[in-house]
Design an enzyme around this catalytic site. Sequence first.
Site, PDB file in Angstrom:
ATOM      1  N   HIS A 182     -14.162   5.093  -3.852  1.00  0.00           N
ATOM      2  CA  HIS A 182     -15.424   5.760  -3.575  1.00  0.00           C
ATOM      3  C   HIS A 182     -16.567   4.759  -3.473  1.00  0.00           C
ATOM      4  O   HIS A 182     -17.352   4.748  -2.555  1.00  0.00           O
ATOM      5  CB  HIS A 182     -15.752   6.626  -4.809  1.00  0.00           C
ATOM      6  CG  HIS A 182     -15.824   8.055  -4.476  1.00  0.00           C
ATOM      7  ND1 HIS A 182     -15.297   9.018  -5.277  1.00  0.00           N
ATOM      8  CD2 HIS A 182     -16.355   8.709  -3.440  1.00  0.00           C
ATOM      9  CE1 HIS A 182     -15.494  10.178  -4.746  1.00  0.00           C
ATOM     10  NE2 HIS A 182     -16.128  10.032  -3.628  1.00  0.00           N
ATOM     11  N   GLU A 420       0.973   2.216  10.629  1.00  0.00           N
ATOM     12  CA  GLU A 420       0.708   1.359   9.471  1.00  0.00           C
ATOM     13  C   GLU A 420       1.972   0.969   8.727  1.00  0.00           C
ATOM     14  O   GLU A 420       1.921   0.275   7.727  1.00  0.00           O
ATOM     15  CB  GLU A 420      -0.333   1.992   8.528  1.00  0.00           C
ATOM     16  CG  GLU A 420      -0.110   3.436   8.178  1.00  0.00           C
ATOM     17  CD  GLU A 420      -1.253   4.048   7.361  1.00  0.00           C
ATOM     18  OE1 GLU A 420      -2.168   3.329   6.934  1.00  0.00           O
ATOM     19  OE2 GLU A 420      -1.200   5.270   7.146  1.00  0.00           O
ATOM     20  N   ASP A 444      -2.780  -1.299   5.637  1.00  0.00           N
ATOM     21  CA  ASP A 444      -1.407  -1.064   5.189  1.00  0.00           C
ATOM     22  C   ASP A 444      -0.411  -1.839   6.022  1.00  0.00           C
ATOM     23  O   ASP A 444       0.562  -2.374   5.493  1.00  0.00           O
ATOM     24  CB  ASP A 444      -1.085   0.435   5.233  1.00  0.00           C
ATOM     25  CG  ASP A 444      -1.577   1.129   3.976  1.00  0.00           C
ATOM     26  OD1 ASP A 444      -1.395   0.556   2.887  1.00  0.00           O
ATOM     27  OD2 ASP A 444      -2.149   2.225   4.081  1.00  0.00           O
ATOM     28  N   CYS A 491      -8.185   1.170  12.879  1.00  0.00           N
ATOM     29  CA  CYS A 491      -9.114   1.771  11.913  1.00  0.00           C
ATOM     30  C   CYS A 491      -9.060   1.126  10.535  1.00  0.00           C
ATOM     31  O   CYS A 491      -9.717   1.582   9.615  1.00  0.00           O
ATOM     32  CB  CYS A 491      -8.922   3.283  11.822  1.00  0.00           C
ATOM     33  SG  CYS A 491      -7.340   3.752  11.141  1.00  0.00           S
TER      34      CYS A 491
HETATM   35  C1  PEP Z   1      -5.234   1.312   6.723  1.00  0.00           C
HETATM   36  O1  PEP Z   1      -4.211   1.323   6.051  1.00  0.00           O
HETATM   37  O2  PEP Z   1      -5.576   0.364   7.437  1.00  0.00           O
HETATM   38  C2  PEP Z   1      -6.138   2.485   6.719  1.00  0.00           C
HETATM   39  C3  PEP Z   1      -7.136   2.585   7.566  1.00  0.00           C
HETATM   40  O3  PEP Z   1      -5.918   3.428   5.779  1.00  0.00           O
HETATM   41  P1  PEP Z   1      -6.301   3.278   4.235  1.00  0.00           P
HETATM   42  O4  PEP Z   1      -7.076   2.011   4.074  1.00  0.00           O
HETATM   43  O5  PEP Z   1      -7.062   4.497   3.892  1.00  0.00           O
HETATM   44  O6  PEP Z   1      -4.939   3.220   3.606  1.00  0.00           O
HETATM   45 MG    MG Z   2      -3.507   3.178   5.243  1.00  0.00          MG
END
Ligand code: PEP
Ligand code: MG
Length: 558
Positions: A182, A420, A444, A491
């Site tokens: 958060h 991922e 990930d 992302c």
């Molecule tokens: C990622 O794994 O790059 C991703 C965007 O998801 P999170 O960071 O929420 O696991």
């Molecule tokens: Mg992820």
Amino acid sequence: MRLKGIGVSAGIGIGVAYVVKEYVADISKKDAEADEAGRFSRAVESLTSILNERAAAVTGEQAEILESHIILLSDPVMLADIGDMITNERCNSEYAVNLVFENYAEVFTQSGDELLMMRAGDLRDIKNNLLTVMNGHDLPDLSSMPKGSILTAGELTTSLAAGIDEKLVTGLITNIGGPTSHMAIIARSMDLPAVTGINGIKHGDRLIVNGETGEIIVDPTEAELAEYEALAEERRRQKKALEKYRGMPGKTLDGRQIELFANIGLEMDIQKAKESDADGVGLFRTEFLFMNRNSAPSEDEQFAVYKKSALAFGKRAVIIRTLDVGGDKEIPYLGLEKEENPFLGWRGIRYCLDSKDVFATQLRAILRASAFGAVKIMLPMIADIREIRRAKSLVNDLKNELSEQGVAFDENIAVGIMIETPAAAVMAGILAREADFFSIGTNDLTQYVLAVDRGNQKVAGLYSVYNPAVLRLIYGVANEALLHNIPCGICGEAGADPLLTKFFAGCGISELSMSRASILEVKSVICRMKYADTKAKIAESINQLADVEDSLAFLRGL
Ligand code: PEP
Ligand code: MG
């Protein structure tokens, strides 16, 4: 003195520590004191007068929030419920207050009324404040925070975050919270330098916060101050220079458009992302709606937030990622408990396909919101094509159900996947048969490809998105997306890294999603590059890169 934590939001913050101490009350059941009912009403009176004072000192939204707290705190039915419980059960006020407030919060949550549902969080804030005052402790108070403060807390709760005046705070330090916590997300969305994993800061300490390296300098020397002030000044200058890209399309010199999206996680991010230069939302991390509470948000509660984001962005895309819990995101009430290998365990789509109630509730809420904007569904942690098929089959069942009930939704809603896991990256060409779009989760993907836990400091030196193994896989996935004519985004945190921007665009990535603070910088790189030239350079070199050093030299030369 230098302390080392984890930098979770870049930037240099120079200021004075403002330490917030939050009181945690004992809410277990105990025998009532002689005048327990009096003790309770004195606490209500005292909190009411504190809130009145604070409301009088502020204006606008902050004042409205405090005034609504005063009204909720004077609710005669709720007060009578607590009073009755104290008298009938001869119990302590803490126990009665916690139980009654939690019950009301739950009723609000389940009510189906958007306004009431939003009030559930307020009720929990009031409860904590009441328990604090009742035990003779001061409420966390950010109103007297002087300009140039470094807000320091054990944990940054949502209520505390809502009280932050961005003009007064120059940095954030907490003890609890990782890069995807958060606190990290709030800090990045406010563009505040932040470091977590730090203990022992004292109120009034003079500090330098380096959100990049995770370093905190306590009581800096004159030379250190001068060095970091120059760094901060340079950052301010660069930011100002980037303003000219605001409102411009993210187009390469030879005309290839790359959409620049914002990542969001909290309801309060929606408005901020909308006001930023984002072309839409590339990743809505919905798990934050499930955190810091005792039960899952209802369909209506989720619908209210998804609808708000759809309406805010109108025709611009809002990609809502279905619940990605597990891994480092433990949520006990969902039955997610510590696992031996959490990142290889029951997380993301695996949890959702096994927990149909939770999944269907969320998908229905997203489908209903799709009637109000350009909403898309994104499935996390896909490792097998059957997972997409099962999720899509559930989406179809829910569409039929909604049609029968006469509820509006977007018939053609896109269902895409996060790439991922190495399996998904290798099988991208096959997965493209089922997925309407890809979004590469580099956070990930890097940890799984390199077999390096993204949160383990001991192996942090091995974790690098620049590792040629990761770059090659991204290149391969982007190629498959081009071949199958589906959009492919990035992302993970790498999406905000300007050193990687040309590489991503040259691979054929069509959208980059990041915290809104990075959008202009990434756009400035896009607007100054040529897609075709970069593409050719990548094709020529990608298979020759041997290690991170090679990659860095290659990326700098693009
Ligand atoms: C990622 O794994 O790059 C991703 C965007 O998801 P999170 O960071 O929420 O696991
Ligand atoms: Mg992820």
